[in-house]
Design a protein around this motif. Structure first.
Motif, short mmCIF file in Angstrom:
data_model
loop_
_atom_site.label_atom_id
_atom_site.label_comp_id
_atom_site.label_asym_id
_atom_site.label_seq_id
_atom_site.Cartn_x
_atom_site.Cartn_y
_atom_site.Cartn_z
N VAL A 243 -69.32 11.45 77.07
CA VAL A 243 -69.33 12.73 76.37
C VAL A 243 -67.89 13.20 76.21
CG1 VAL A 243 -70.24 15.07 76.30
CG2 VAL A 243 -71.54 13.27 77.47
N VAL A 244 -67.46 13.35 74.97
CA VAL A 244 -66.11 13.86 74.69
C VAL A 244 -66.23 15.35 74.41
CG1 VAL A 244 -64.01 13.52 73.34
CG2 VAL A 244 -65.62 11.61 73.63
N VAL A 245 -65.61 16.17 75.25
CA VAL A 245 -65.72 17.62 75.12
C VAL A 245 -64.37 18.22 74.77
CG1 VAL A 245 -67.73 17.88 76.62
CG2 VAL A 245 -65.45 17.85 77.63
N ARG A 246 -64.42 19.39 74.19
CA ARG A 246 -63.23 20.07 73.70
C ARG A 246 -63.44 21.57 73.82
NH1 ARG A 246 -61.54 19.30 67.35
NH2 ARG A 246 -59.43 20.22 67.39
N ASN A 247 -62.37 22.33 73.89
CA ASN A 247 -62.50 23.79 73.93
C ASN A 247 -63.53 24.22 72.87
OD1 ASN A 247 -62.14 26.61 73.42
ND2 ASN A 247 -60.09 26.50 74.32
N PRO A 248 -64.62 24.85 73.28
CA PRO A 248 -65.70 25.15 72.33
C PRO A 248 -65.28 26.06 71.18
CG PRO A 248 -66.07 26.25 74.43
CD PRO A 248 -64.94 25.31 74.64
N VAL A 249 -64.29 26.93 71.38
CA VAL A 249 -63.82 27.78 70.29
C VAL A 249 -63.11 26.93 69.24
CG1 VAL A 249 -62.36 29.74 69.64
CG2 VAL A 249 -63.61 29.78 71.82
N MET B 139 -72.10 25.14 73.76
CA MET B 139 -72.72 25.61 74.99
C MET B 139 -73.06 24.40 75.86
SD MET B 139 -75.05 28.39 72.92
CE MET B 139 -76.05 28.92 74.30
N TYR B 140 -72.02 23.71 76.32
CA TYR B 140 -72.17 22.41 76.97
C TYR B 140 -73.07 22.45 78.19
CZ TYR B 140 -67.93 21.52 74.18
OH TYR B 140 -67.01 21.41 73.17
N PRO C 42 -68.71 32.20 80.45
CA PRO C 42 -69.70 31.86 81.47
C PRO C 42 -70.27 30.45 81.32
CG PRO C 42 -70.59 33.48 79.94
CD PRO C 42 -69.12 33.36 79.65
N TYR C 43 -70.43 30.01 80.10
CA TYR C 43 -70.93 28.64 79.87
C TYR C 43 -69.90 27.61 80.34
CZ TYR C 43 -74.46 30.82 76.89
OH TYR C 43 -75.50 31.60 76.41
N GLU D 196 -68.37 23.68 87.01
CA GLU D 196 -69.00 23.54 88.32
C GLU D 196 -69.98 22.36 88.35
OE1 GLU D 196 -70.85 27.30 88.84
OE2 GLU D 196 -69.00 28.33 89.50
N THR D 197 -70.67 22.14 87.27
CA THR D 197 -71.66 21.07 87.24
C THR D 197 -71.01 19.69 87.26
OG1 THR D 197 -73.16 22.50 85.98
CG2 THR D 197 -73.64 20.13 85.98
N VAL D 198 -69.96 19.52 86.47
CA VAL D 198 -69.34 18.19 86.37
C VAL D 198 -68.23 18.00 87.38
CG1 VAL D 198 -69.92 18.13 83.91
CG2 VAL D 198 -67.63 18.88 84.61
N GLY D 199 -67.81 19.06 88.05
CA GLY D 199 -66.75 18.95 89.05
C GLY D 199 -65.39 18.70 88.44
N GLN D 200 -65.14 19.28 87.29
CA GLN D 200 -63.87 19.07 86.60
C GLN D 200 -63.49 20.33 85.82
OE1 GLN D 200 -63.95 15.55 84.18
NE2 GLN D 200 -61.95 15.89 83.28
N ASP D 201 -62.25 20.77 85.96
CA ASP D 201 -61.77 21.96 85.26
C ASP D 201 -61.00 21.53 84.01
OD1 ASP D 201 -60.76 24.34 84.36
OD2 ASP D 201 -59.85 24.95 86.26
#
Length: 387
Positions: free
Chosen positions: A241-247, A291-292, A371-372, A378-383
């Motif tokens: 899963v490639v994620v990015r700043n949602p904004v 809303m990952y 909040p999302y 917290e879920t993935v353990g990565q900031d």
């Protein structure tokens, strides 16, 4: 007139006996004659010539015709649209199938990204069906060489997210010699699931036993049925899963849509149900994808977190080799992709200049996603440091 004296019986005339004659255009052709060979009927001699005639020497036997060479490519009895005959050989027809069917099968492999393609008619040439099928190749002829490898279901899938950097990850990882990746998005687990796993398998590139098959469809991450369907295919599937700043991701998504549909409403108009109250419209897909934490819960019902690897879209830009090193570790393959081996160009559709958005709108979206994002960290353990 007195009758001509009888001919003396010589050894030659005794051997031949009566002359043999053949009728020719009202006259007779005496095979024992000389000169013109035209004699009176029943006499076997030329007019006014009492001399006996010796038989002609025996005609030599006609030599047998030479053997023809082995047949080469067969020319079909119809044109190819350009006025020229088409060659059809046993090598090109495989096991006696029509060449058109063979080209169709080869074209399907090309669509599946296995690096092979069938020969196509040249410019201005169109194949047309023949009146009759080409002769079958001789019995016992060997089929064409088999392609190496086997089409396998993917062992790893890039499931998301749209506008996060999934194309870059796919292009980077397919450089690896132990990876074969499908170039197009099959959308099997969201749009084409009814076609069945064999159809899905047929799209995959051929791989050796030591290679991993990978496919990418970013919309899987937000498809409710996708986790269960992938689990039913193989519970050992690895997910990327490639994620990015949602904004930033939402603005990029809007920019892409605007390039295709210039008449859509403004970004602000689509984002808020009531801007003065700060009510964000979560039904808009560009907002909902970011809303990952919500979408991840569906995946964790079927796959442990150890089978899901998250790639930072921001670090993929600033440190691509570092991020791809982690991807290689996750897939269990040797780290061979470095800065020198990474593709640099991803096509004209990538890296568009984003539309200008009111900073106040951006700040409101940051407040919405906060909040999302925290829940996701917290879920993935990565900031991912989007705050």
């Amino acid at each position: 007139m007195a009758a001509p004296p009888a001919l003396p019986r010589t050894e030659a005339t005794a051997a031949v006996g009566r002359p043999r004659r053949a009728h020719l255009g009202g006259g007779w052709f005496g095979q024992r004659g000389s000169g013109t060979g035209l004699g009176h009927p029943g006499t076997g001699r030329d007019p006014g010539s009492p001399e006996p005639r010796l038989p002609l020497p025996a005609r030599a036997a006609r030599p047998a015709p030479p053997l023809l060479p082995a047949p080469g490519p067969r020319v079909r009895g119809c044109g190819d649209g350009g006025g020229r005959p088409r060659l059809h050989s046993a090598a090109s027809s495989g096991s006696g199938l029509d060449a058109g069917a063979e080209r169709g099968r080869a074209g399907q492999d090309s669509a599946t990204g296995d690096g092979t393609s069938a020969a196509a008619p040249g410019p201005g040439r169109q194949s047309r069906p023949c009146g009759r099928a080409a002769p079958a190749p001789p019995a016992g002829s060997a089929p064409g060489p088999a392609r190496p490898g086997t089409k396998r279901l993917p062992r790893a899938i890039v499931v998301g997210v749209k506008k996060g950097g999934t194309r870059a990850v796919l292009e980077f990882i397919r450089v690896h010699p132990e990876v074969r990746a499908l170039g197009t998005e099959p959308h099997f687990f969201d749009r084409n699931y009814h076609r069945g796993l064999e159809w899905y398998r047929s799209l995959m590139p051929r791989t050796l036993d030591s290679q991993i098959t990978v496919e990418k469809t970013p919309s899987y991450f937000v498809t409710k049925e996708a986790p269960r369907r992938i689990f039913n295919m193989s519970r050992d599937t690895k997910l990327i899963v490639v994620v990015r700043n949602p904004v930033t991701r939402a603005i990029s998504d809007y920019t892409q849509t605007l390039s295709k549909k210039p008449d859509i409403p403004t970004f602000e108009g689509l984002t808020f149900r009531n801007r003065s109250l700060g009510l964000v419209d979560t039904s808009w897909n560009a907002i909902r994808i970011g809303m990952y934490a919500v979408h991840l819960q569906s995946w964790l019902q079927y796959f442990p977190l150890s089978q899901i690897h998250f790639v930072s879209g921001e670090r993929l830009i600033t440190d691509p080799a570092g991020e791809m090193g982690k991807v290689q570790d996750f897939l269990g393959i040797k780290r061979v992709i470095t800065d020198n081996g990474l593709p640099r160009c991803l096509g004209k559709s990538k890296g568009r200049t984003h539309v200008q958005i009111d900073p106040e709108v951006i700040e409101q979206l940051r407040d919405f996603y906060r909040p999302y994002n925290i829940k996701f960290y917290e879920t993935v353990g990565q900031d991912f440091r989007w705050e």
